[in-house]
Design a protein around this motif. Structure first.
Motif, PDB file in Angstrom:
ATOM      1  N   VAL A 128       0.608  -1.474   0.353  1.00  0.00           N
ATOM      2  CA  VAL A 128       0.344  -0.059   0.306  1.00  0.00           C
ATOM      3  C   VAL A 128       0.678   1.362  -0.389  1.00  0.00           C
ATOM      4  O   VAL A 128       2.067   1.560   0.836  1.00  0.00           O
ATOM      5  CB  VAL A 128      -1.269  -0.685   1.404  1.00  0.00           C
ATOM      6  N   ALA A 130      -4.552   0.248   4.802  1.00  0.00           N
ATOM      7  CA  ALA A 130      -2.924  -1.408   4.918  1.00  0.00           C
ATOM      8  C   ALA A 130      -3.768  -2.212   5.553  1.00  0.00           C
ATOM      9  O   ALA A 130      -4.260  -3.511   5.557  1.00  0.00           O
ATOM     10  CB  ALA A 130      -1.907  -1.511   5.301  1.00  0.00           C
ATOM     11  N   ILE A 138       1.212  -7.993   4.677  1.00  0.00           N
ATOM     12  CA  ILE A 138       0.784  -6.858   4.259  1.00  0.00           C
ATOM     13  C   ILE A 138       1.418  -5.562   4.595  1.00  0.00           C
ATOM     14  O   ILE A 138       1.575  -5.609   5.605  1.00  0.00           O
ATOM     15  CB  ILE A 138      -0.504  -7.041   4.087  1.00  0.00           C
ATOM     16  N   ALA A 172       3.056  -1.818   4.405  1.00  0.00           N
ATOM     17  CA  ALA A 172       2.767   0.250   3.548  1.00  0.00           C
ATOM     18  C   ALA A 172       3.901   0.796   3.602  1.00  0.00           C
ATOM     19  O   ALA A 172       5.025   0.572   4.527  1.00  0.00           O
ATOM     20  CB  ALA A 172       1.921   0.624   5.084  1.00  0.00           C
ATOM     21  N   ILE A 217       0.405  -5.738  10.065  1.00  0.00           N
ATOM     22  CA  ILE A 217       1.203  -5.313   8.964  1.00  0.00           C
ATOM     23  C   ILE A 217       2.089  -4.960   9.099  1.00  0.00           C
ATOM     24  O   ILE A 217       2.273  -4.777  10.531  1.00  0.00           O
ATOM     25  CB  ILE A 217      -0.095  -4.074   8.751  1.00  0.00           C
ATOM     26  N   TYR A 230       4.592  -1.457   8.716  1.00  0.00           N
ATOM     27  CA  TYR A 230       4.475  -0.049   7.802  1.00  0.00           C
ATOM     28  C   TYR A 230       6.150   0.803   7.963  1.00  0.00           C
ATOM     29  O   TYR A 230       7.254   0.166   8.419  1.00  0.00           O
ATOM     30  CB  TYR A 230       4.187   1.083   8.910  1.00  0.00           C
TER      31      TYR A 230
END
Lengths: 86, 290, 395
Positions: free
Chosen positions: B34, B68, B86, B88, B113, B115
């Motif tokens: 993302v 996300a 997943i 970002a 997730i 990041y």
């Protein structure tokens, strides 16, 4: 070309855009000085310095923008940045 | 070949392209990326092209963490959340400034997730305006050095500490100039369950005003002067730091960048550089870098 | 008769309708008067009655953003909001529509601040008119609930693929207890197919969503959205008819009518005020007045053709707007109706009345008052548009 809705596009399709035309200076790889460490490939922002079958490295000039990171980072100073000729 | 394909429109010597390449090299095909709005998003996806070799979505500037988290929730609800990571990948503006609330929410909710903040210390996509990540005395287009100004008067926001305060199981700092270390940290972050964070220092040749061939060199100097401490935090505790053997004075980092050149030209600049040196000294003490 | 009526709150009926539509991801942030819907959904999840991910997000902006990610991943998604929350979503509404993600949201209509006010009008959803979302307005609780599966079917239609707002008036419908038929799971499953989009975020087929369009391609994306809206004009009618066939309930497709065919005075409105208008028409018809109703069910897409065809004998049209475009002294429905008649053969005078703002009640005598004002047109006295329910002591 018809639009695919959802603004969806196919993976890896920027390959249609040959950024080699951006280049002012081209990296020339001197295999005699090369230690095959691969740092040039790791730090290429385009991901276009490739390992050859003989273990040496060469850039894909279709995409190489001539940034010179490979030459700057080569521990053996085995890559020269040469002004593009006509 | 990298999963971030060539042909993208990043500047020659682009730090974002390097960061994106390292993330995908570390994670492989089984991930969803993302991107908030920013250089990396714009230069990789000019319609009808995309440089991404993995599934990728851009929505808006300030919502990457929320998007996300929605992707993660959907994968769980649809029974597809196996090993798919997943991720970002946002710039410093999208992370420290406009997207901070969405990040806080996503980390509090505990989504699985990762990041990744690619921090080039200003809004580069719009033309080098200052952000909450711009360091002290950097000259940007909205914090320019001038007759009565040494540039950005504010200190860089400590984003890793903010994330760690959310109870994140893994927070790390990294640099595009240390590729194997960065890839190791990204992989580790993605493999740890829960919301994890990697803050990547990324020298931008266009915004920081140095030659594109020096991207890696500049990033290394940030680490070698202790202005960019490299560490890992697990459950809020620093568990690993990259030690410095021969720490360099901050001038060596500052003098090769156009954004700091006024410090060497202006009257009183030398005194102000001492304040930057003090930041490095604090980092050394705080993180035990020596 | 298998259908059983129960007396429940409007919010519960809608939440129950959402449940039987089997969304995969719900993401919402509490705001009055939407709260009861999301509380009821949370309880369904807590009781194991729904197999979905319920996300308690930190803002409406993240609520809609999370659904953008979830919908792009192939999930059926739901949210509900109102007023300030909808306004906070504004930027992401365009994004969801442009990415053609069929997110469904119940908007519990409420006034916008300042002054802060929690009661009903329709300024919130009307202000999102141009975001590219379908907007349907419900008249009563049963329609608010029945609209949910209809709007999912519409949004997810592969020739539409647009997000939708199902709008119900705050408090008047969300907090009222009415006898309703709760949607049956088996009938809903037959009516609403599962969501199976062509493109999703999938590592096995790694497409990129949300690319950057320059002047050479941007226009065509906008054009395709407009074409999808035009397709929705047809599908809304089809889906309303199919719903009627299966469930035996019909509220109109794009529009509905009441005593309209021979009516010389036609009232046009949206939402819960429709019921009051029908009562008023019953009274006036018994006194021999030629008054009828044209209910607007779909505000986006706007049913211009359907409206033009439905106006047979109308000599004057009254629009009721629970919103205002400040600086135009006109509500959005008034403007739209005028625009759709201007180039037609049947250019009936349109008089706009703005009322019911911030929850002010619209009683029968108020409808009678505006009808009497509209009759002045026959005497050559024309009112363009005005606030109909101003308090003279405050104004």
């Amino acid at each position: 070309m018809k639009l695919v809705i959802k603004t969806v596009v196919k993976p890896g399709s920027t390959r249609a855009n040959k950024t080699g035309s951006w280049r002012s200076f081209m990296p020339v790889f001197d295999h005699k000085l090369c230690s095959k460490c691969g740092i040039c490939a790791i730090y290429c922002p385009e991901g276009v310095v490739y390992k050859l079958e003989n273990g040496f490295f060469e850039p894909d000039y279709d995409y190489c923008k001539g940034c010179g990171i490979c030459a700057n980072e080569c521990p053996k100073k085995g890559i020269m940045m040469v002004l593009e000729g006509k | 070949m990298s999963l971030l394909k060539p042909g993208h429109r990043g500047c020659a010597g682009c730090c974002d392209a390097l960061a994106g390449k390292f993330v995908l090299d570390a994670l492989g095909e089984d991930c969803i990326v993302v991107s908030p709005t920013g250089c990396l998003e714009v230069f990789t996806t000019p319609y009808p092209e995309s440089a991404w070799g993995v599934p990728w979505i851009h929505s808006l500037f300030e919502n990457a963490a929320a998007v996300a988290s929605g992707v993660e929730a959907a994968f769980k609800a649809l029974g597809k959340k196996n090993n798919t990571k997943i991720i970002a990948i946002g710039g410093d503006g999208a992370t420290l400034d406009i997207g901070l609330q969405a990040i806080s929410g996503a980390f509090e909710r505990g989504h699985d997730i990762t990041y990744i903040c690619v921090d080039n210390e200003a809004y580069m996509n719009t033309g080098v305006q200052r952000s909450g990540a711009t360091p002290l005395y950097a000259s940007t287009t909205t914090s320019p050095a001038g007759k009565v100004s040494f540039g950005n008067p504010l200190h860089k926001k400590n984003m890793p500490a903010i994330i760690a305060a959310h109870g994140s199981p893994y927070v790390a700092t990294a640099s595009v100039s240390y590729a194997p270390d960065m890839m190791k940290k990204v992989k580790k972050a993605a493999e740890i369950k829960g919301p994890t964070y990697v803050h990547v220092h990324a020298p931008c040749c266009t915004g920081w005003k140095f030659d594109g061939s020096k991207t890696i060199e500049v990033g290394k100097l940030a680490v070698e002067t202790a202005l960019w401490p490299m560490y890992e935090m697990e459950n809020g505790v620093v568990t690993n730091v990259r030690k410095l053997k021969n720490r360099k004075p901050v001038e060596e980092y500052l003098k090769i960048q156009g954004r700091f050149k006024h410090l060497f030209a202006m009257e009183g600049g030398t005194g102000e550089i001492k304040k930057i040196q003090a930041i490095a000294d604090w980092n050394v003490k705080h993180f035990g870098l020596e | 008769m298998r259908q059983r009526m129960v007396v429940v709150e409007g919010s519960y009926a809608v939440a129950y309708a959402v449940k039987v539509c089997r969304p995969n991801v719900i993401s919402a942030y509490p705001i009055t008067p939407q709260t009861h819907i999301v509380e009821d959904l949370s309880q369904f999840v807590a009781d194991g009655e729904m197999n979905c991910e319920y996300m308690n997000v930190e803002s409406e902006f993240s609520a809609i953003s999370a659904l953008i990610g979830a919908s792009a991943s192939g999930a059926r998604t739901y949210s509900s909001t109102t007023s300030q929350g909808l306004a906070l979503m504004h930027e992401a509404l365009f994004n969801a529509a442009g990415m053609r993600l069929p997110i469904v949201m119940t908007v519990v209509n409420r006034a916008l601040s300042a002054p802060i006010n929690i009661w009903n009008d329709q300024q919130d959803s009307i202000s999102q008119r141009d975001t590219g979302w379908i907007q349907l307005y419900a008249e009563d609780v049963q329609e608010s609930a029945d609209m949910v599966p209809q709007i999912y079917k519409l949004s997810e239609d592969e020739d539409v693929l647009l997000p939708s707002m199902s709008c119900m008036d705050g408090f008047i419908l969300s907090h009222v207890y009415e006898p309703v038929i709760l949607l049956e799971q088996d009938l809903t499953d037959e009516f609403l197919p599962s969501y199976d989009p062509e493109f999703i975020l999938d590592p096995k087929n790694p497409m990129s969503f949300g690319a950057f369009a320059d002047p050479s391609t941007y226009t065509e994306f906008r054009y395709k959205q407009e074409k999808a809206m035009e397709t929705a004009l047809i599908k809304i009618e089809e889906i309303a008819n199919e719903f009627s066939d299966r469930f035996g309930r019909y509220y109109g497709g794009l529009i509905d009518s009441y005593a309209l065919d021979d009516a010389e005075i036609v009232i046009m409105a949206m939402g819960s005020v429709i019921g009051t208008i029908k009562d008023t028409i019953d009274i006036l018809r018994s006194e021999g007045e030629s008054v009828g109703l044209l209910k607007i069910r779909s505000f986006r897409p706007f049913p211009a053709d359907a409206i033009r065809k439905a106006l047979n004998k109308a000599k004057v049209i009254i629009t009721i707007d629970k919103n205002i475009s400040l600086g135009k002294n006109e509500g959005a429905l008034c403007t739209e109706v005028k625009a759709c008649l201007y180039n037609s053969d049947n250019r009936v005078p349109v008089i706009g009345f703005m009322m019911g703002h911030g929850g002010r009640d619209i009683p029968v005598n108020m409808i009678i008052k505006i009808i009497n004002k509209a009759k002045l047109v026959e005497k050559g006295i024309f009112i363009e548009s005005e606030f109909a329910d101003l308090r003279e002591d405050l104004a």
